[in-house]
Write a protein that holds these residues in place. Structure first.
Motif, PDB file in Angstrom:
ATOM      1  N   GLN A 179     -84.116  11.534  95.709  1.00  0.00           N
ATOM      2  CA  GLN A 179     -85.100  12.736  95.546  1.00  0.00           C
ATOM      3  C   GLN A 179     -86.325  12.873  96.348  1.00  0.00           C
ATOM      4  OE1 GLN A 179     -84.484  14.487  92.189  1.00  0.00           O
ATOM      5  NE2 GLN A 179     -82.463  13.811  92.763  1.00  0.00           N
ATOM      6  N   LEU A 180     -86.922  11.884  96.607  1.00  0.00           N
ATOM      7  CA  LEU A 180     -88.079  12.064  97.480  1.00  0.00           C
ATOM      8  C   LEU A 180     -87.725  12.456  98.850  1.00  0.00           C
ATOM      9  CD1 LEU A 180     -90.602  11.332  96.164  1.00  0.00           C
ATOM     10  CD2 LEU A 180     -90.920   9.250  97.541  1.00  0.00           C
ATOM     11  N   VAL A 375     -74.065  -0.135  91.741  1.00  0.00           N
ATOM     12  CA  VAL A 375     -74.922   1.103  92.173  1.00  0.00           C
ATOM     13  C   VAL A 375     -75.604   0.882  93.428  1.00  0.00           C
ATOM     14  CG1 VAL A 375     -76.459   2.842  91.122  1.00  0.00           C
ATOM     15  CG2 VAL A 375     -74.894   1.565  89.556  1.00  0.00           C
ATOM     16  N   TYR A 376     -75.743   2.252  94.129  1.00  0.00           N
ATOM     17  CA  TYR A 376     -76.508   2.171  95.254  1.00  0.00           C
ATOM     18  C   TYR A 376     -77.790   2.856  94.759  1.00  0.00           C
ATOM     19  CZ  TYR A 376     -73.336   0.672  99.376  1.00  0.00           C
ATOM     20  OH  TYR A 376     -72.676   0.091 100.122  1.00  0.00           O
ATOM     21  N   VAL A 377     -78.693   2.038  95.155  1.00  0.00           N
ATOM     22  CA  VAL A 377     -80.015   3.005  94.878  1.00  0.00           C
ATOM     23  C   VAL A 377     -80.951   3.253  96.167  1.00  0.00           C
ATOM     24  CG1 VAL A 377     -80.153   1.714  92.418  1.00  0.00           C
ATOM     25  CG2 VAL A 377     -81.348   0.668  94.556  1.00  0.00           C
ATOM     26  N   PRO A 378     -81.830   4.270  96.130  1.00  0.00           N
ATOM     27  CA  PRO A 378     -82.265   4.818  97.127  1.00  0.00           C
ATOM     28  C   PRO A 378     -83.693   4.426  97.639  1.00  0.00           C
ATOM     29  CG  PRO A 378     -82.681   6.240  95.604  1.00  0.00           C
ATOM     30  CD  PRO A 378     -82.067   5.321  94.957  1.00  0.00           C
ATOM     31  N   VAL A 379     -84.199   3.824  98.484  1.00  0.00           N
ATOM     32  CA  VAL A 379     -85.381   3.204  99.095  1.00  0.00           C
ATOM     33  C   VAL A 379     -85.857   3.936 100.369  1.00  0.00           C
ATOM     34  CG1 VAL A 379     -86.629   1.316  99.435  1.00  0.00           C
ATOM     35  CG2 VAL A 379     -84.940   1.083  97.794  1.00  0.00           C
ATOM     36  N   TRP A 380     -87.045   4.424 100.570  1.00  0.00           N
ATOM     37  CA  TRP A 380     -87.501   4.623 101.713  1.00  0.00           C
ATOM     38  C   TRP A 380     -88.373   3.340 102.371  1.00  0.00           C
ATOM     39  CZ3 TRP A 380     -85.968   8.490 104.380  1.00  0.00           C
ATOM     40  CH2 TRP A 380     -85.499   9.767 103.844  1.00  0.00           C
ATOM     41  N   LEU A 381     -87.959   2.959 103.401  1.00  0.00           N
ATOM     42  CA  LEU A 381     -88.273   1.693 103.768  1.00  0.00           C
ATOM     43  C   LEU A 381     -89.040   1.680 105.362  1.00  0.00           C
ATOM     44  CD1 LEU A 381     -88.155  -1.328 102.514  1.00  0.00           C
ATOM     45  CD2 LEU A 381     -85.908  -1.516 103.886  1.00  0.00           C
ATOM     46  N   TYR A 382     -89.998   1.161 105.248  1.00  0.00           N
ATOM     47  CA  TYR A 382     -90.714   0.691 106.586  1.00  0.00           C
ATOM     48  C   TYR A 382     -90.876  -0.549 106.616  1.00  0.00           C
ATOM     49  CZ  TYR A 382     -94.251   0.764 110.324  1.00  0.00           C
ATOM     50  OH  TYR A 382     -94.807   0.342 111.547  1.00  0.00           O
ATOM     51  N   SER A 383     -90.261  -1.206 107.725  1.00  0.00           N
ATOM     52  CA  SER A 383     -90.498  -2.481 108.144  1.00  0.00           C
ATOM     53  C   SER A 383     -91.051  -2.672 109.276  1.00  0.00           C
ATOM     54  CB  SER A 383     -89.085  -3.306 108.083  1.00  0.00           C
ATOM     55  OG  SER A 383     -88.125  -2.568 108.922  1.00  0.00           O
ATOM     56  N   TYR A 384     -91.877  -4.096 109.277  1.00  0.00           N
ATOM     57  CA  TYR A 384     -92.638  -4.357 110.326  1.00  0.00           C
ATOM     58  C   TYR A 384     -92.404  -6.021 110.543  1.00  0.00           C
ATOM     59  CZ  TYR A 384     -96.568  -5.632 113.511  1.00  0.00           C
ATOM     60  OH  TYR A 384     -97.340  -6.115 114.634  1.00  0.00           O
ATOM     61  N   THR A 403     -88.429   7.563  91.967  1.00  0.00           N
ATOM     62  CA  THR A 403     -89.764   7.732  91.345  1.00  0.00           C
ATOM     63  C   THR A 403     -90.943   7.901  92.221  1.00  0.00           C
ATOM     64  OG1 THR A 403     -90.045   5.450  91.321  1.00  0.00           O
ATOM     65  CG2 THR A 403     -89.022   6.541  89.614  1.00  0.00           C
ATOM     66  N   GLY A 404     -90.983   7.421  93.530  1.00  0.00           N
ATOM     67  CA  GLY A 404     -92.110   7.535  94.572  1.00  0.00           C
ATOM     68  C   GLY A 404     -92.782   6.260  94.209  1.00  0.00           C
ATOM     69  N   THR A 405     -92.532   5.206  93.440  1.00  0.00           N
ATOM     70  CA  THR A 405     -93.297   4.127  93.188  1.00  0.00           C
ATOM     71  C   THR A 405     -93.539   3.249  94.765  1.00  0.00           C
ATOM     72  OG1 THR A 405     -92.557   3.893  91.086  1.00  0.00           O
ATOM     73  CG2 THR A 405     -93.423   1.929  92.025  1.00  0.00           C
ATOM     74  N   THR A 406     -94.654   2.955  95.098  1.00  0.00           N
ATOM     75  CA  THR A 406     -94.792   2.259  96.358  1.00  0.00           C
ATOM     76  C   THR A 406     -95.404   1.132  96.264  1.00  0.00           C
ATOM     77  OG1 THR A 406     -95.245   4.677  97.285  1.00  0.00           O
ATOM     78  CG2 THR A 406     -95.766   2.788  98.703  1.00  0.00           C
TER      79      THR A 406
END
Lengths: 442, 106
Positions: A179-180, A375-384, A403-406
């Motif tokens: 959604q985001l 279920v596949y759930v969506p995550v925006w992921l930054y990895s370092y 939801t945008g929870t970060t």
């Protein structure tokens, strides 16, 4: 928790395999499978008859996910439209809600035994390729399903998708679409790191590139449970509080004492748990933070899994997805622990009278029924990962794609924290010395 | 090394040892308590704020759950008098993730 009957599993000889699909509605096996595999599945079906399987497959195996309006296979998921969009006719649509379509929203109180959506079938690690026959030109296209779920026919350029449920863990029962937007996710990650710059490791600050954020679909098993829980322990209620004066002169001091009644405490109640989520990819195991900060991914929950839609591989286009590699039997002990933890939390309001607390000593649940959906759930992921130090820990900053929870983990500069802590400790020690000295002298 | 130092300075046994002295020596002990305590608190606080190692999904509170058919069975089994602690020993009623002896339930 009672688990499904054991069946042989090639990939994990010490683990049982999971449920097969019911007879009539099962799509034919992909052409990459051997006859032995089919026989094995039939054997699994016989042994696994106690489990109720809900078939969530599309019923197709032609490799074509078509636009319902024009029949094109050129489809992508648009984050602005929040829907699948046909690249030819611009028709937009979303798949049906999975719970409603497959009857996964029936009353949890009526659950008996194990009900499993067919996408939770045991993973076969040896299934790495699937051959699809292009319905446009008849060419045979091999897809490496370990890495891709779509391929373009090299002759007619038609997009071919894995639209039958193959038991390699890559095809879930349902997908929760993003959604985001990517820009919104980057904003949140920027805001998160902006607050954590002062003591961040200098290489992290130099190498921080928020544009590297990736959209990832992470596999979860979503569990409903109908159970009866029993907790037994000891509780104490204060009956008297009093002070006793000891010593005399400079050594005079008062001590407070408490008298208490001790009770044997038992609570027994029914629990209906709705949509408990469990990580089903081993590399994202929330309890294992040795290689990566998996607790961060765990912390951006919850997801509105009740809004997940029927799987369509076009939702995954332009995102990455992690294949499920844990079976129901691999996680059912964890799930039972989760059920017990929920029972303990729900018992808290019932033990208010024990003001000195309760020590639970025995606990158990009788699971009457469960329902499992992948279920596949969506995550925006930054990895370092700071490779310069040889530290193999991967730090994640994750944004819940719904939801945008970060939440995130930023590598720290220990010398900087040490210096500031020493300074603060020194100030405190000096102030303490002044106060202590004044007490000593006066 | 550094987190270890922080943990050591925050060791409750160290605190008790120092705080347990008589009043005059207790006054002198204040800087030795306050310094390491503030060091540990600042170190631990900053580390946690950046690394968020303690963060997780509180599924036991956030999962939708219906509870019914509650049956309680409480009976007095004795007394525990002249206790110096306000809370009972070994209380775990708020530590939901700690598992205890498993019993079979019908």
């Amino acid at each position: 928790m009672s688990v499904p009957p054991e069946v042989p599993d090639r990939a994990h000889p010490d683990r049982p395999a999971g449920p097969p699909r019911p007879g009539g509605s099962v799509p034919p096996p992909p052409s990459g499978q051997q006859p032995e595999a089919v026989a094995e599945a039939a054997e699994a079906a016989r042994r696994d008859a106690a489990n109720r399987i809900i078939d969530t497959s599309s019923g197709q195996d032609d490799g074509l996910n078509k636009c319902p309006s024009c029949g094109s296979s050129e489809i992508r998921y648009s984050l602005t439209e929040k829907a699948l969009v046909c690249s030819y006719c611009r028709h937009t649509w979303n798949e049906e809600n999975a719970e409603e379509a497959f009857g996964l929203d029936s009353s949890i109180a009526d659950l008996r035994g194990h009900t499993m959506a067919s996408g939770t079938a045991d993973v076969r690690e040896d299934l790495t390729t699937v051959t699809l026959k292009c319905q446009g030109c008849g060419a045979e296209v091999v897809i490496n399903v370990d890495q891709d779920l779509q391929a373009r026919c090299h002759w007619c350029r038609q997009t071919l998708s894995i639209n039958s449920q193959i038991p390699n863990g890559a095809i879930p029962d349902a997908v929760l679409p993003f959604q985001l937007t990517r820009e919104e996710a980057i904003e949140r990650i920027d805001a998160f790191t902006a607050k954590r710059r002062a003591f961040a490791h200098h290489r992290f600050k130099e190498e921080y590139v928020p544009d590297n954020v990736m959209g990832v679909y992470i596999p979860y098993l979503v569990v409903d449970g109908n159970m009866h829980a029993v907790l037994q322990g000891t509780g104490e209620v204060t009956t008297r509080q009093y002070t006793v004066t000891r010593g005399s002169g400079d050594n005079k001091r008062t001590e407070t004492y408490y008298d208490a009644d001790v009770y044997g405490v038992q609570r027994a109640f029914d629990l209906l748990v709705d949509d408990l989520t469990i990580e089903s990819a081993e590399r994202f195991n929330a309890q294992d933070n040795a290689q990566a900060t998996n607790n961060i991914l765990n912390a951006v929950q919850p997801y509105d899994t009740e809004n997940a839609v029927i799987y369509n591989s076009n939702y995954l286009k332009n995102f990455t997805s992690e294949r499920r590699d844990l079976n129901v039997r691999d996680v059912d002990d964890d799930v039972e622990d989760h059920f017990l933890a929920i029972a303990r939390a729900k018992a808290v309001p019932t033990i208010n009278r024990y003001d000195r607390g309760v020590r639970w000593e025995r606990e158990g649940v009788a699971v009457r029924g469960t329902r499992w959906v992948s279920v596949y759930v969506p995550v925006w992921l930054y990895s370092y990962a700071d490779s310069a130090t040889g530290d193999s820990l991967t730090h994640y900053i994750a944004v819940n794609g719904r939801t945008g929870t970060t939440m995130g983990s930023v590598p720290v500069s220990h010398p900087k924290i040490f210096a500031v802590s020493c300074a603060a400790g020194t100030v405190a020690a000096v102030v303490g010395a002044i106060v202590g000295l004044s007490q000593f002298l006066f | 090394m550094l987190p270890l130092l922080a943990e050591l300075s925050a060791d409750p046994a160290t605190m008790t040892l120092l705080a347990g002295s008589d009043s005059g020596a207790g006054g002198i002990a204040i800087p030795f308590i306050a310094g390491p305590a503030v060091f540990a608190a600042v170190y631990g606080g900053i580390y946690r704020y950046y690394r968020n190692t303690d963060k997780r999904h509180h599924f036991e509170r956030e999962t939708e759950v219906s509870v019914g058919n509650l049956r309680s069975g409480d009976r007095k089994v004795g007394e525990n008098n002249r206790q110096q602690d306000r809370a009972m020993r070994g209380r775990n009623s708020t530590d939901h993730l700690q598992r205890v002896h498993r019993i079979a339930v019908d």
